[in-house]
Structure formats: structure tokens, C-alpha cells
Design a protein around this motif. Structure first.
Motif, PDB file in Angstrom:
ATOM      1  N   UNK A  41       4.397   6.557  -2.032  1.00 34.94           N
ATOM      2  CA  UNK A  41       5.593   6.769  -1.591  1.00 34.94           C
ATOM      3  C   UNK A  41       5.776   7.843  -1.060  1.00 34.94           C
ATOM      4  N   UNK A  42       6.306   7.642   0.326  1.00 36.19           N
ATOM      5  CA  UNK A  42       6.461   8.651   1.662  1.00 36.19           C
ATOM      6  C   UNK A  42       7.966   8.714   1.711  1.00 36.19           C
ATOM      7  N   UNK A  43       8.484   9.861   1.508  1.00 42.03           N
ATOM      8  CA  UNK A  43      10.128  10.046   1.632  1.00 42.03           C
ATOM      9  C   UNK A  43      10.271  11.108   2.837  1.00 42.03           C
ATOM     10  N   UNK A  44      11.453  10.474   3.572  1.00 40.35           N
ATOM     11  CA  UNK A  44      11.814  11.474   4.354  1.00 40.35           C
ATOM     12  C   UNK A  44      13.346  12.098   3.767  1.00 40.35           C
ATOM     13  N   UNK A  45      13.349  13.241   3.653  1.00 40.71           N
ATOM     14  CA  UNK A  45      14.454  14.122   3.024  1.00 40.71           C
ATOM     15  C   UNK A  45      15.627  14.651   3.747  1.00 40.71           C
ATOM     16  N   UNK A  46      16.732  14.747   3.609  1.00 38.55           N
ATOM     17  CA  UNK A  46      17.662  15.206   4.665  1.00 38.55           C
ATOM     18  C   UNK A  46      17.690  16.759   4.262  1.00 38.55           C
ATOM     19  N   UNK A  47      17.750  17.007   2.707  1.00 30.40           N
ATOM     20  CA  UNK A  47      18.123  18.464   2.524  1.00 30.40           C
ATOM     21  C   UNK A  47      16.822  19.150   1.980  1.00 30.40           C
ATOM     22  N   UNK A  48      16.534  20.176   2.384  1.00 29.31           N
ATOM     23  CA  UNK A  48      15.143  20.635   1.748  1.00 29.31           C
ATOM     24  C   UNK A  48      15.476  21.178   0.347  1.00 29.31           C
ATOM     25  N   UNK A  49      16.681  21.354  -0.118  1.00 27.69           N
ATOM     26  CA  UNK A  49      17.022  21.623  -1.554  1.00 27.69           C
ATOM     27  C   UNK A  49      16.800  20.335  -2.586  1.00 27.69           C
TER      28      UNK A  49
ATOM     29  N   UNK B  25      10.115  15.335  -5.572  1.00 22.23           N
ATOM     30  CA  UNK B  25       8.693  15.394  -6.093  1.00 22.23           C
ATOM     31  C   UNK B  25       8.629  15.176  -7.455  1.00 22.23           C
ATOM     32  N   UNK B  26       9.773  15.730  -8.377  1.00 24.82           N
ATOM     33  CA  UNK B  26       9.791  15.302  -9.747  1.00 24.82           C
ATOM     34  C   UNK B  26      10.058  13.691 -10.020  1.00 24.82           C
ATOM     35  N   UNK B  27      10.564  13.064  -8.844  1.00 22.04           N
ATOM     36  CA  UNK B  27      10.473  11.493  -9.439  1.00 22.04           C
ATOM     37  C   UNK B  27       9.079  10.976  -8.747  1.00 22.04           C
ATOM     38  N   UNK B  28       8.123  11.837  -8.666  1.00 18.45           N
ATOM     39  CA  UNK B  28       6.855  11.505  -8.424  1.00 18.45           C
ATOM     40  C   UNK B  28       6.486  10.870  -6.947  1.00 18.45           C
ATOM     41  N   UNK B  29       7.376  11.186  -6.059  1.00 17.09           N
ATOM     42  CA  UNK B  29       7.079  10.811  -4.789  1.00 17.09           C
ATOM     43  C   UNK B  29       5.658  11.487  -4.307  1.00 17.09           C
ATOM     44  N   UNK B  30       4.939  10.588  -3.830  1.00 14.42           N
ATOM     45  CA  UNK B  30       3.545  10.904  -3.085  1.00 14.42           C
ATOM     46  C   UNK B  30       3.568  12.048  -2.041  1.00 14.42           C
ATOM     47  N   UNK B  31       4.296  11.591  -0.913  1.00 19.41           N
ATOM     48  CA  UNK B  31       4.608  12.579  -0.110  1.00 19.41           C
ATOM     49  C   UNK B  31       6.154  12.845   0.662  1.00 19.41           C
ATOM     50  N   UNK B  32       6.292  13.994   0.913  1.00 16.62           N
ATOM     51  CA  UNK B  32       7.628  14.030   1.380  1.00 16.62           C
ATOM     52  C   UNK B  32       7.693  14.989   2.914  1.00 16.62           C
TER      53      UNK B  32
ATOM     54  N   UNK C 286      12.562   6.070  -5.155  1.00 14.06           N
ATOM     55  CA  UNK C 286      11.362   6.416  -5.783  1.00 14.06           C
ATOM     56  C   UNK C 286      11.024   6.186  -7.045  1.00 14.06           C
ATOM     57  N   UNK C 287      12.187   6.551  -7.818  1.00 14.43           N
ATOM     58  CA  UNK C 287      12.067   6.211  -9.390  1.00 14.43           C
ATOM     59  C   UNK C 287      11.913   4.890  -9.692  1.00 14.43           C
ATOM     60  N   UNK C 288      12.335   3.814  -8.869  1.00 17.64           N
ATOM     61  CA  UNK C 288      12.267   2.566  -9.307  1.00 17.64           C
ATOM     62  C   UNK C 288      10.705   2.079  -8.797  1.00 17.64           C
ATOM     63  N   UNK C 289      10.319   2.455  -7.454  1.00 15.88           N
ATOM     64  CA  UNK C 289       9.021   2.092  -6.973  1.00 15.88           C
ATOM     65  C   UNK C 289       8.096   2.652  -7.918  1.00 15.88           C
TER      66      UNK C 289
ATOM     67  N   UNK D 152       0.819  -1.155  -0.044  1.00 16.32           N
ATOM     68  CA  UNK D 152      -0.062  -0.066   0.085  1.00 16.32           C
ATOM     69  C   UNK D 152       0.919   1.355   0.143  1.00 16.32           C
ATOM     70  N   UNK D 153       2.028   0.966   0.784  1.00 13.70           N
ATOM     71  CA  UNK D 153       3.110   2.410   1.020  1.00 13.70           C
ATOM     72  C   UNK D 153       4.249   1.893   1.268  1.00 13.70           C
ATOM     73  N   UNK D 154       5.160   2.654   0.593  1.00 13.05           N
ATOM     74  CA  UNK D 154       6.567   2.453   0.776  1.00 13.05           C
ATOM     75  C   UNK D 154       7.047   3.900   1.575  1.00 13.05           C
TER      76      UNK D 154
END
Ligand SMILES: [Ca+2]
Ligand SMILES: [Ca+2]
Lengths: 232, 232
Positions: free
Chosen positions: B98-106, B112-119, B86-89, B65-67
Motif C-alpha cells: 500500500x502506497x499512500x499520498x497524504x495531504x497533511x504531514x500530521x 503508518x499505524x494503519x500499516x501502510x507500506x509507503x507514504x 489502508x486498514x481495509x486493504x 501487487x500494489x495499491x
């Protein structure tokens, strides 16, 4: 009345941006062990050890309003250094509000015993938010939005007008919106914050509120003993 | 319909606890490169590379359901690996959230461009919260409380009953409290979340809400296309 940022990491880097852009123009001092300042050039930098009384004094801790302590890495050792830093600050200047970012939730209790005023366990907040977001789409974005002042809104802690005493929660909510364009998130009573007050709730004298609003407008920020100097 | 946790860090560790204790009993799979499982013994572990289609398939991504993708360290490289993950999934199973924890806000824009659903940019959330807490005492604790379900309350995303259509924001707020013991935090309209709706706001069909409540009670969680399976 300045803010001392003790230590340096990704949070500290973003924090400087936040504090500079904020409606309160607090002066900021960074105290960190690196040879050169990791902060932008216009931020006052003191090279030193955050656990050393002498270095803390050089950073002006006795006159600071607030010290924000950031662990320089994700390790348990970094949390231990934060505890030593809090102990040092609270012993030389207990009136300074110490705000600590903690790596490991298991250390939060120790940080509290060292008399830190506020504690943020970042991984706990992040994991909780990711877990809720896995279940309910959009929650991560929403909370980030609320906290980040997305859509032009900001999170504020405010005093409440005498006229609101005895209002029930629906009444208070409606008044906050009508009088101040503010959405009520929670009421703080006796240092206890209620996000979801019971139906028999009545506002008492001295209760404060947390709201989301575009600006403070007619609202008063928390009293000086609670908060930094308001914009002059 | 399970949740795959890709990568391992402090957030992932806390996340497993959160997900196990949650009202939805989702099955959890951890996909990580370490030789031994970093997770508790009862959590299904797949040793592998989170950017490899084959390893993702071994972790059951097509049926997930979710990664939730956690960077294994605080570096920029770790964010790059998350983008590849994310690109692979999203290429083999776009329906997975796809829910992604990001280190660097940049890097958020790239994710987002890789199509992650939530960041979730953890350092941004933490720094923002520390900055607001420096100005307004108690905000860090309050937000952690709301997100953590402190005081027995939880954050929920919910559908709204047909009968509420056309209510104004005070009316909606009062009904949510009276009918469901829930405090309204925000309304989501067309994928756009409003924490502080304008005074001419009227609830429209299909709008959803974010609330703080002790339990869902009579409320319906977001529809299946938005959310994981409800408890069976
Ligand atoms: Ca203090
Ligand atoms: Ca997807």
C-alpha cells in the motif's frame, strides 16, 4: 533580501516551517488575500492581491531576493492567478527569483513564458515518485529523505574549487566525499544539470554541483548572483 | 499482479500516464466513486467506495501487487478516508504493497499505524523542495529531473552483485558507473537508506542501492518480494 510567499496553501504552510528552520535566516513576508494572517504570528503579513503591483510593492517585492508563488487552491484558475502574479513581479522587479508551484503540468509552459525562474509541478513530482515507488520499494522515502535532509543530511548547490577542474566524474565524486564528506548527485554545466554524466565527462571551470552533505563545511554555496545571502 | 489506483486527483491522473509509459507494463485498475471513469478509456475502471471490502475485492485487491491511494481532495477528511482504505486493504490482503499520498504531514503517523507500506506527504516534499530552491537555484528542477527520468535517466532500486561486497563507497560508486553506467545515489541496508554513507562504510551482503541510470542494463531490479513483476 527577504523572501515573499505569495498565496497560501498546505505547501506554503510547510514552507514557512522549512524556511524558519533553515541555515539561512531569511526574513519572510506572506502576501495573501485573507483578512487575518494564515501564518504564525511572528511572520510579517501583508493583506493583498498577489497580482496587484501596488500590493506587491507593499510586500517589498523590489527588495526581495525571491518570491515563492503558491496556488491557493488546486484549480486551473489558481494557476492563472500565479501566471498573472509572475508577470507582475517580473515586470516590476525582474531581478527577483520567482519560484512557482504549479497545479497542472499543462500550465508549466505558460508559467515559463511569463519568465518564472523556477517551476515545480507538484502533482508531476508526486505522481512520478509514486509510480517509481510502485515499481521499486523505498524510492518515495529515499527521495523525501534526500530532499528533507533526513538522517541529518541536506541537499546543497555548491561552487567547485578551481583545483577540481578537469577531474573526471569518479575523481570528482571521490574528492567531494574525501574533502567535504559530501555525496555528489549531479553537475550543472551551462545551466544544464547532469545527474548521470557520460564517461568522457571532465569538470569545467564554472561548473557547479548538487550534493548531499551534513553541512556545507569547506564548500561554498552558489555565488551571490545565484543565491540568497548566506548566514551573516 | 496489477496496480489498483484508489481515488482520483491530479496526482492519480499523472500517475496513470507514468505507469503506462513505464518499463514495467503493469495492468492498472482505477477504483473511484464517480459515475463515469475519470481515467482514459483503456484503463479498467471499477466504480466503488475505496473503504469497502466488497468494492476493493471487485477491483481485484487480493491479487494486486500494489495499491496506490490518492486523496480525492486536499482536506483532512480525505486523509481519514485514505486511512480507512489502508486498514481495509491491509486486513484483507496484507501482502499488497500500500502506497499512500497524504495531504497533511500530521496524518503520516496515523497512516503508518494503519500499516501502510509507503507514504508520500506531497506538500512536505513540495515545500521542502521550494525552500531549498529559494536558497539554492535549480534544485527543484534537478530533483524533478532525477525523479522524472529527465535527460533520459531514471531512478532505479537495484540488487548488488556478490562481487561488490566489502567495497567502500568510492569503490562502489566507481564500479556502478564503470560496470553499469549508473550513478549511485544511496545504499539501503536493513531497510535503512543512506544517502551519505560514513567514510568507514563497507557494502554488506543483501544491501541494495538506489541509482540513476539510462536503463537497468546488467543490473537486477529488487527481488520479487520487494517489487512488482519485471517486464515479461
Ligand atoms: Ca526573475
Ligand atoms: Ca501491505
Amino acid at each position: 533580501d527577504h523572501i515573499v510567499v505569495c498565496g497560501w496553501n498546505a505547501t506554503a504552510r510547510d514552507l514557512i516551517d522549512e524556511l524558519r528552520g533553515d541555515e539561512f535566516d531569511a526574513r519572510i513576508v506572506v502576501l495573501h488575500e485573507s483578512e487575518r494572517s494564515p501564518a504564525p504570528a511572528d511572520i510579517y503579513f501583508v493583506r493583498g492581491d498577489t497580482t496587484s503591483t501596488e500590493d506587491l510593492e507593499r510586500a517589498g517585492i523590489p527588495d526581495a531576493a525571491c518570491a515563492i508563488i503558491c496556488p491557493s487552491e488546486g484549480s486551473n484558475e489558481a494557476d492563472m492567478r500565479s501566471i498573472l502574479t509572475v508577470l507582475a513581479i517580473e515586470s516590476i522587479a525582474p531581478g527577483v527569483r520567482t519560484v512557482v508551484e504549479v497545479n497542472n503540468r499543462k500550465h508549466a509552459e505558460h508559467v515559463r513564458r511569463a519568465n518564472a525562474d523556477e517551476i515545480l509541478v507538484t502533482s508531476r513530482l508526486a505522481s512520478r515518485l509514486l509510480a517509481r515507488t510502485a515499481l521499486y520499494p523505498g524510492l518515495a522515502a529515499l527521495v523525501t529523505d534526500i530532499v528533507s535532509g533526513g538522517e541529518g543530511s541536506e541537499l546543497y548547490g555548491v561552487e567547485l574549487p578551481e583545483a577540481y577542474v578537469d577531474l573526471d566524474i569518479d575523481g570528482l565524486s571521490a574528492r567531494m566525499r574525501r574533502d567535504h564528506g559530501a555525496t555528489l548527485l549531479a553537475v550543472t554545466h551551462d545551466g544544464h544539470t547532469l545527474a548521470n554524466p557520460p564517461s568522457d565527462f571532465r569538470l569545467r571551470r564554472g561548473d557547479t554541483a548538487v550534493v548531499v552533505a551534513e553541512h556545507l563545511a569547506g564548500l561554498h554555496p552558489l555565488e551571490p548572483d545565484h543565491v540568497l545571502d548566506a548566514p551573516g
